[in-house]
Design an enzyme around this catalytic site. Sequence first.
Site, PDB file in Angstrom:
ATOM      1  N   LYS A 129       4.808   9.403   8.459  1.00  0.00           N
ATOM      2  CA  LYS A 129       4.656   8.921   9.848  1.00  0.00           C
ATOM      3  C   LYS A 129       5.710   9.491  10.803  1.00  0.00           C
ATOM      4  O   LYS A 129       5.623  10.637  11.230  1.00  0.00           O
ATOM      5  CB  LYS A 129       4.633   7.392   9.840  1.00  0.00           C
ATOM      6  CG  LYS A 129       3.449   6.832   9.012  1.00  0.00           C
ATOM      7  CD  LYS A 129       3.413   5.332   8.968  1.00  0.00           C
ATOM      8  CE  LYS A 129       2.433   4.826   7.947  1.00  0.00           C
ATOM      9  NZ  LYS A 129       1.041   4.796   8.397  1.00  0.00           N
ATOM     10  N   TYR A 151       0.861  -1.182   0.000  1.00  0.00           N
ATOM     11  CA  TYR A 151       0.000   0.000   0.000  1.00  0.00           C
ATOM     12  C   TYR A 151       0.894   1.227   0.000  1.00  0.00           C
ATOM     13  O   TYR A 151       1.819   1.328   0.828  1.00  0.00           O
ATOM     14  CB  TYR A 151      -0.888  -0.006   1.247  1.00  0.00           C
ATOM     15  CG  TYR A 151      -1.813   1.184   1.380  1.00  0.00           C
ATOM     16  CD1 TYR A 151      -1.567   2.183   2.328  1.00  0.00           C
ATOM     17  CD2 TYR A 151      -2.927   1.321   0.570  1.00  0.00           C
ATOM     18  CE1 TYR A 151      -2.422   3.272   2.460  1.00  0.00           C
ATOM     19  CE2 TYR A 151      -3.786   2.403   0.693  1.00  0.00           C
ATOM     20  CZ  TYR A 151      -3.525   3.378   1.645  1.00  0.00           C
ATOM     21  OH  TYR A 151      -4.360   4.456   1.769  1.00  0.00           O
ATOM     22  N   ASP A 197       9.412   2.592  -0.586  1.00  0.00           N
ATOM     23  CA  ASP A 197       8.388   3.289   0.195  1.00  0.00           C
ATOM     24  C   ASP A 197       8.691   3.028   1.669  1.00  0.00           C
ATOM     25  O   ASP A 197       8.332   1.984   2.206  1.00  0.00           O
ATOM     26  CB  ASP A 197       6.991   2.788  -0.190  1.00  0.00           C
ATOM     27  CG  ASP A 197       5.917   3.429   0.661  1.00  0.00           C
ATOM     28  OD1 ASP A 197       4.722   3.207   0.373  1.00  0.00           O
ATOM     29  OD2 ASP A 197       6.258   4.156   1.620  1.00  0.00           O
TER      30      ASP A 197
HETATM   31  P1  KE4 Z   1      -0.678   8.339   4.313  1.00  0.00           P
HETATM   32  O1  KE4 Z   1      -1.143   9.031   3.064  1.00  0.00           O
HETATM   33  O2  KE4 Z   1      -1.799   7.555   4.997  1.00  0.00           O
HETATM   34  O3  KE4 Z   1       0.061   9.296   5.277  1.00  0.00           O
HETATM   35  O4  KE4 Z   1       0.458   7.277   3.924  1.00  0.00           O
HETATM   36  C1  KE4 Z   1       0.146   6.312   2.957  1.00  0.00           C
HETATM   37  C2  KE4 Z   1       1.100   5.139   3.098  1.00  0.00           C
HETATM   38  C3  KE4 Z   1       2.136   5.012   2.206  1.00  0.00           C
HETATM   39  N1  KE4 Z   1       3.025   3.989   2.307  1.00  0.00           N
HETATM   40  C4  KE4 Z   1       2.918   3.070   3.301  1.00  0.00           C
HETATM   41  C5  KE4 Z   1       3.923   1.960   3.381  1.00  0.00           C
HETATM   42  C6  KE4 Z   1       1.871   3.165   4.245  1.00  0.00           C
HETATM   43  O5  KE4 Z   1       1.776   2.237   5.224  1.00  0.00           O
HETATM   44  C7  KE4 Z   1       0.952   4.220   4.156  1.00  0.00           C
HETATM   45  C8  KE4 Z   1      -0.204   4.380   5.129  1.00  0.00           C
HETATM   46  N2  KE4 Z   1      -0.353   3.354   6.095  1.00  0.00           N
HETATM   47  C9  KE4 Z   1      -1.701   3.130   6.575  1.00  0.00           C
HETATM   48  C10 KE4 Z   1      -1.673   1.948   7.538  1.00  0.00           C
HETATM   49  N3  KE4 Z   1      -1.394   0.735   6.892  1.00  0.00           N
HETATM   50  C11 KE4 Z   1      -2.269   4.361   7.192  1.00  0.00           C
HETATM   51  C12 KE4 Z   1      -3.516   4.159   8.021  1.00  0.00           C
HETATM   52  C13 KE4 Z   1      -4.749   4.637   7.335  1.00  0.00           C
HETATM   53  O6  KE4 Z   1      -4.862   4.455   6.105  1.00  0.00           O
HETATM   54  O7  KE4 Z   1      -5.607   5.208   8.070  1.00  0.00           O
END
Ligand code: KE4
Length: 424
Positions: free
Chosen positions: A267, A144, A239
């Site tokens: 994060k 993701y 990533d």
């Molecule tokens: P954000 O756009 O949510 O800040 O980051 C996206 C993203 C990109 N790359 C990786 C490896 C990630 O894990 C994420 C976002 N992680 C999720 C949890 N698996 C965020 C939680 C959510 O979607 O509310």
Amino acid sequence: MNYQSSKTLFERAQHSIPGGVNSPVRAFKSVGGTPVFMEKAKGAYLYDVDGNQYIDFINSWGPMILGHAHEPVIKAICDKAAGSTSFGAPTKLEIEIAELIKTMAPNVDLIRMVNSGTEACMSAIRLARGYTGKNKFIKFEGCYHGHADCFLVKAGSGVATFNIQKVPGVTAGVATDTLTCPYNNIAAVEKLVAENRNEIAAIIIEPIAGNMGCILPGEGYLETLRKICDRENILLIFDEVMTGFRLAKGGAQEKLKVNADIITYGKIIGAGMPVGAFAGRKEIMHHIAPVGSVYQAGTLSGNPLAMIAGYTLLKELSTNPVIYDELEAKGAYLEKGLSGALKARSHAFRINRLSSMISVHFSDHDITDFASASEANIEVFNNFFHHMLNSGVYLPPSAFETWFISNAITYQDLDRTIDAASRF
Ligand code: KE4
């Protein structure tokens, strides 16, 4: 546990917010039940609106590596806020955090701040396309990279949790340039490369996958991806939104000793404030506007509150690398304890872990990719989730997520977690 106030708030929330939440994974849709509404948090503990306390293994999905409301971070934000929350103009602090990150992350000449991991990853793909002049990219099933259209193809995290096979609104035009293949399968990558020779701009990967549970790269896997990218003039994008500054000061690049061409962050870099970033060597990053023509922008990018939060946390991590040894020891202790606790129970299980990223899968086979993660017993996981929640342990509400350990957690907390698992 009494969840009455959460139940009331969830009912009310759904009248004003889609599904009552501002991000789908929070809705408990796959594990069932009512999402717990949080009131506050401190250190390793969350406190919900009914006054229940939980040991937190989500930690805001990664940022709270030193625990919630970490005092130096809170003080820095409060002090900085007095001088305004945003200027929309360059500041010295943005230079200072960029210079600090360059001392921590290998192979970074230039870094551009954005406001989320999604922005970081979508900008990285645009940059790779602009730099190589090629359109296609490879992502891995179950990984993701945020919710930009091009990534919502066989994605992990909430897309996997809700088993959304095709996301409405993502056009075929967008998806045609997104090639996918299983994680940990080099032959599948070689096949895609051969079928799309000279058309692939990038391979984007979570160096440790965290969005189908925690899945580690097989021996030599990342090194071989590196070789394929060098051979085919493809950019390798790590990533590191989850792994950056978590696995080591230099993230997965340092921990796994493989360098990417573009690295994305999120994060931890914002310490819980909205921050993402993408970074790389000068020859690539100079294609980004205003130096180059690959346009990327953001009103609040580099704003002082987010920068001072991230700078304060990263500074502490960079000057106290022993934190990573402590996180490794706590992760190993938890893994050993959970393994002993669950061995005595009736369900087959696997535990995947690297440092302070860990996941439990109820399966009798190793979990090495999205298919094996999907074949695990999700129903047993869901029951385990609620058993732990009722025991005061807050896990990610999905079998397709990673648990994050904060260094605020104590061995006593870990023992309480292990004891709760032993009663499952
Ligand atoms: P954000 O756009 O949510 O800040 O980051 C996206 C993203 C990109 N790359 C990786 C490896 C990630 O894990 C994420 C976002 N992680 C999720 C949890 N698996 C965020 C939680 C959510 O979607 O509310």
